[in-house]
Design an enzyme around this catalytic site. Structure first.
Site, short mmCIF file in Angstrom:
data_model
loop_
_atom_site.label_atom_id
_atom_site.label_comp_id
_atom_site.label_asym_id
_atom_site.label_seq_id
_atom_site.Cartn_x
_atom_site.Cartn_y
_atom_site.Cartn_z
N ASP A 267 -11.96 6.77 6.38
CA ASP A 267 -11.06 5.65 6.69
C ASP A 267 -10.42 5.87 8.07
O ASP A 267 -9.22 6.09 8.18
CB ASP A 267 -9.99 5.58 5.59
N HIS B 86 -8.49 -6.42 4.29
CA HIS B 86 -8.20 -5.72 5.54
C HIS B 86 -9.55 -5.38 6.12
O HIS B 86 -10.28 -4.57 5.54
CB HIS B 86 -7.45 -4.41 5.29
N GLU C 241 -3.05 -2.99 -2.43
CA GLU C 241 -4.20 -2.40 -1.72
C GLU C 241 -4.50 -1.00 -2.24
O GLU C 241 -3.67 -0.11 -2.17
CB GLU C 241 -3.87 -2.35 -0.21
N HIS D 248 -11.65 1.73 2.53
CA HIS D 248 -11.05 2.43 1.39
C HIS D 248 -11.96 2.66 0.21
O HIS D 248 -11.51 2.83 -0.91
CB HIS D 248 -9.80 1.67 0.92
N TRP E 299 0.87 -1.18 0.00
CA TRP E 299 0.00 0.00 0.00
C TRP E 299 0.90 1.23 0.00
O TRP E 299 1.88 1.28 0.75
CB TRP E 299 -0.91 0.05 1.24
N LYS F 195 -7.05 2.58 -2.49
CA LYS F 195 -7.69 3.48 -1.53
C LYS F 195 -8.39 4.59 -2.28
O LYS F 195 -7.95 4.99 -3.35
CB LYS F 195 -6.59 4.05 -0.62
N ASP G 112 -10.21 3.90 10.71
CA ASP G 112 -9.56 2.77 11.37
C ASP G 112 -9.98 2.57 12.82
O ASP G 112 -9.14 2.42 13.70
CB ASP G 112 -8.04 2.87 11.22
N ASP H 192 -7.11 -4.40 10.17
CA ASP H 192 -6.32 -3.17 10.02
C ASP H 192 -7.05 -2.00 10.68
O ASP H 192 -7.97 -1.43 10.10
CB ASP H 192 -6.10 -2.88 8.52
N ASP I 247 -9.62 -3.22 1.43
CA ASP I 247 -9.74 -2.70 2.80
C ASP I 247 -11.10 -2.02 2.86
O ASP I 247 -11.37 -1.10 2.08
CB ASP I 247 -8.59 -1.72 3.07
C1 RNT Z 1 -3.81 2.68 4.92
C2 RNT Z 1 -3.92 1.23 4.62
C3 RNT Z 1 -2.77 0.38 5.09
C4 RNT Z 1 -2.28 0.77 6.47
C5 RNT Z 1 -1.28 -0.18 7.07
C6 RNT Z 1 -0.62 0.39 8.27
O1 RNT Z 1 -4.93 3.40 4.63
O2 RNT Z 1 -5.12 0.74 5.10
O3 RNT Z 1 -3.13 -0.95 5.01
O4 RNT Z 1 -3.35 0.90 7.36
O5 RNT Z 1 -0.39 -0.57 6.12
ZN ZN Z 2 -5.44 -1.39 5.02
#
Ligand code: RNT
Ligand code: ZN
Length: 417
Positions: A292, A284, A224, A260, A183, A226, A294, A323, A257
């Site tokens: 996003d 993820h 990955e 994303h 990523w 986004k 988290d 994640d 993810d």
């Molecule tokens: C970031 C991505 C990525 C990170 C990690 C730390 O938006 O989701 O996967 O969260 O690599």
């Molecule tokens: Zn991620």
């Protein structure tokens, strides 16, 4: 009522709708989840550079964060004592351990810098996954693999190659395949003049990294995408279309993810389409609150829907990782909750009378389908979950939190910034 008695009653309830709870438990025991090391220290890593960059943010300053490899490993151990089953650890390159006191830059990393992690994983029978770290570094202040500065781009290509070697080393040492996920944060805050060239360079950089010979049985490379990041709101080089096409053409994995995408898009809905065209897909699992952000994974509708698709399409075809990074609550609780919630969602999916539900859909009997799906929500999954915890020798219900409280009192509260 004992856990066992509760389970036996629940087993009978599920048996009546044709669901075998013993089989569900066996199946759940076989699904490893890759637990991300970066929840333990707010994505800080061990390079001494605590400033997180790349458009991602860990907010909060809950005390007791892990400050070094020993503390992080101790905290991971604590978390795994409370999580049923045997899982994997997801590492980032920024968690290299330079024990000879001789740090190297990210384009010089070698397997030996991760030897301690391999020993740690071996002793615990855990698998290891890996991620090159294309952020939180002076050379990542503008762009990485898509950089217009050839020297910068070269540095990050070399980093990618080092990480591929390290991933192969993990797989060889542990005799378990390693997923290496790429990523990058590259993008632009405002309207671009040229969307093509950075993507052209990213494609070339990935081609160069993957030109390194590696054993495809051992390493699953994933990419990955986004939709946007903080500070790069207008343009993301590694967009979904970019990576979906790149992965398909190069026979590598696409990683989705669920933080994303646009907020009304559903990653659960994407899994079946991905799996019609490739063997496997990587995930993820996170929770985005408005963006996003988290947040810790909950036992919520989105997670349950993702889990349903994992089970429906074959759990061996979905490479599952979490994640998130919440620094506002006890970090070990965040791990334990996220992992247990993902497992509960998988169990929920395993306890569905899938054949019957599919039949109703095929018969276009949408009334009964809705009735059954809603009534199933109050079936006694909790009793099956408690029994699953008992079988795995971990605390049931909220009892696990007592251990975290003790750990916080005895260990975490003694750590100073
Ligand atoms: C970031 C991505 C990525 C990170 C990690 C730390 O938006 O989701 O996967 O969260 O690599
Ligand atoms: Zn991620």
């Amino acid at each position: 009522m004992t856990t066992r008695e509760g389970y036996e009653t629940a087993r009978e309830v599920y048996r009546k709708i044709g669901v075998d709870t013993d089989a569900a438990i066996d199946e759940l025991n076989k699904i490893p989840i890759s637990m991300h090391c970066w929840q333990g220290d707010d994505v800080a890593g061990f390079e001494g550079n605590t400033k997180l960059s790349g458009g991602i943010q860990a907010t909060g300053n809950y005390p007791g964060k892990a400050r070094n490899p020993e503390e992080l490993m101790m905290d991971i151990d604590m978390a795994f004592r409370l999580i049923p089953g045997t899982h994997r650890i997801n590492l980032h390159a920024s968690y290299a351990i330079f024990d000879d006191g001789d740090p190297v830059d990210r384009d010089q990393l070698e397997p030996k810098h991760f030897k301690k992690w391999v020993e740690f994983a071996k002793e615990r029978n855990l698998g290891l996954d890996f991620n090159p770290t294309f952020f939180s570094h002076p050379k990542a202040s503008n762009a990485t693999l898509s950089s217009e500065e050839e020297e910068i781009r070269r540095f990050w290509i070399d980093h990618g190659k080092c990480c591929l070697r390290i991933s192969e080393y993990f797989a060889t040492e542990l005799s378990k395949p390693c997923t290496m996920n790429i990523w990058i944060p590259d993008g632009l805050k405002d309207i671009p003049a040229d969307r093509f060239s950075p993507r052209f360079r990213l494609k070339d950089s990935l081609d160069q990294i993957l030109s390194l010979p590696y054993d495809k049985e051992k390493v699953n490379v994933a990419v990955e995408s986004k939709v946007f990041g903080i500070g790069v709101e207008s343009y993301t080089v590694g967009s979904h279309e970019f990576y979906m096409n790149y992965a398909a053409k190069n026979n590598i994995l696409c990683l989705l993810d669920n933080g994303h995408y646009h907020p009304t898009e559903s990653v659960a809905d994407k899994i079946s389409s991905m799996l019609l065209f490739s063997d496997k897909v990587a995930l993820h699992v996170t929770r985005s609150v408005r963006w996003d952000s988290d947040h810790v994974v909950l036992y919520d509708e989105e997670t349950k829907e993702i889990a349903k698709e994992i089970i429906r399409n074959g759990s061996d075809r979905v490479i599952l990782a979490l994640d998130f990074f919440d620094a506002s609550i006890n970090r070990i609780s965040a791990w334990v909750l996220g992992m247990r919630n993902m497992q509960k969602a998988l169990l929920n999916a395993l306890l569905l009378p899938m054949d019957q539900l599919m039949k109703l859909q095929n018969a276009r009997n949408f009334t009964e389908l809705m009735v059954l799906q809603e009534e199933l929500k109050l079936y006694p999954i909790g009793d099956v979950w408690n029994y699953f915890c008992e079988l795995n020798g971990v605390p049931q219900r909220e009892e696990w939190y007592e251990e975290i409280r003790d750990y916080e009192r005895n260990v975490l509260s003694k750590r100073n910034e």
